[in-house]
Write an enzyme that holds these catalytic residues in place. Structure first.
Site, short mmCIF file in Angstrom:
data_model
loop_
_atom_site.label_atom_id
_atom_site.label_comp_id
_atom_site.label_asym_id
_atom_site.label_seq_id
_atom_site.Cartn_x
_atom_site.Cartn_y
_atom_site.Cartn_z
CG HIS A 1 -18.14 56.12 41.44
ND1 HIS A 1 -18.18 55.82 42.79
CD2 HIS A 1 -17.29 55.21 40.89
CE1 HIS A 1 -17.41 54.78 43.03
NE2 HIS A 1 -16.85 54.40 41.89
CG ASP B 1 -21.18 57.23 43.79
OD1 ASP B 1 -21.71 56.14 43.49
OD2 ASP B 1 -19.98 57.31 44.14
CB SER C 1 -14.46 52.84 43.81
OG SER C 1 -15.57 52.21 43.24
#
Length: 312
Positions: free
Chosen positions: A278, A248, A152
């Protein structure tokens, strides 16, 4: 555009995982105070923690003035530098402790987790500066190849370091593995639109994190330290494995980044794992799909660290 049928895309095991995660870190967590968000996030991470693999040890240290945690499973000439996720706002050495320990145990490589400063207390480029300072110190102290890795927000930092390293620390980075990274892609198309309201991360969440990361300043254009996809030059990047989750909003960033590296003559492969959401690294020990997702990550780190490219 109609919303995807998440009831069909996401299997029962993953929905059970999502329910456990939401119980500790609710979907509307961005409405909480920063302190409460961080506390809830840390609590959620502990729910999915696992004991270290046999033979893996860790110690807290620092590199370049940045707090780090170093993991080892025995002598190794390969080092994975790991940047944790959390929107540049939450997370740290504890939140990704068992993830890093598992990577160390599965690959046999040393792993160093970097505790970069968070927003809103530290705004861009502070987080990048910490990421780079730690990398520069690690690469100066340790011999052998370095694999950059992050999830991320941490995937953003890993890629940003890879771009910045060209012409500065050439030859040390043997690969990068980016896990559902946010790389600064076009938020008006692709997965940003198709999965704007996906479980675990929404477009509104991304806007919230972006505002905190910049301190409310205008989005920076053309600065790969902020958004690697904004770079005008994709030459000379290390072999790249990008693993994203289908459900996501950030998935398109992985595809776009892979395409840019390949167009510049580099090696890159993109895996968009079906039915995953995610932050699904935490599902690696409790769902079949989560375990397969983590296998993709570990296989990528292992191959790049060994100097292999087993991909088409």
């Amino acid at each position: 555009m109609s919303e995807p049928d998440y009831a069909a895309l996401i299997d029962a095991e993953t929905w059970a995982y999502i329910a456990r995660l939401d119980a500790a870190y609710p979907p509307d967590a961005v409405a909480m105070s920063i302190a409460d968000q961080r506390a809830a996030y840390d609590t959620m991470c502990k729910v999915f923690d696992a004991p270290y693999p046999k033979g893996v040890g860790a110690r807290d240290t620092s590199f370049g003035g940045v707090a780090c945690r170093a993991y080892s499973a025995g002598p190794s000439d390969k080092t994975v530098i790991y940047y944790h996720g959390g929107g540049f706002v939450v997370g740290g050495l504890e939140s990704h402790d068992s993830i890093c320990a598992d990577i160390c145990g599965r690959t046999g490589f040393d792993v160093i987790s970097v505790d970069y400063a968070l927003a809103p207390e530290t705004v861009f480029p502070g987080c990048f500066n910490d990421a780079w300072s730690a990398f520069a110190a690690i690469s100066g102290e340790r011999s052998g190849g370095i694999v950059l890795c992050g999830d991320s927000a941490g995937g953003n930092l890993a890629a940003a370091v890879a771009h910045h390293a060209r012409g500065r620390v050439d030859g040390r980075i043997v690969g990068q593995v980016l896990i559902y990274p946010g790389l600064g892609g076009d938020m008006t198309k692709g997965s940003y639109v198709a999965h704007a309201n996906a479980p675990q991360l929404t477009l509104a969440d991304l806007e919230f994190y972006k505002t905190l990361r910049t301190g409310g300043a205008a989005v920076l254009q053309g600065d790969p330290r902020y958004a690697p996809l904004e770079d005008s030059n994709f030459n000379g990047l290390p072999p790249s494995v990008i693993v994203t989750a289908e459900c996501d909003p950030l998935a398109s960033d992985g595809e776009a980044y892979c395409d840019r590296v390949r167009a510049a003559g580099g090696r890159a492969v993109w895996f968009n794992e079906a039915g995953m959401v995610h932050a699904c690294l935490r599902a690696r020990n409790c769902t079949t799909r989560g375990a397969a997702f983590f296998d993709r990550v570990v296989d990528g780190i292992t191959a790049l660290g060994a100097g292999r490219w087993p991909y088409p």
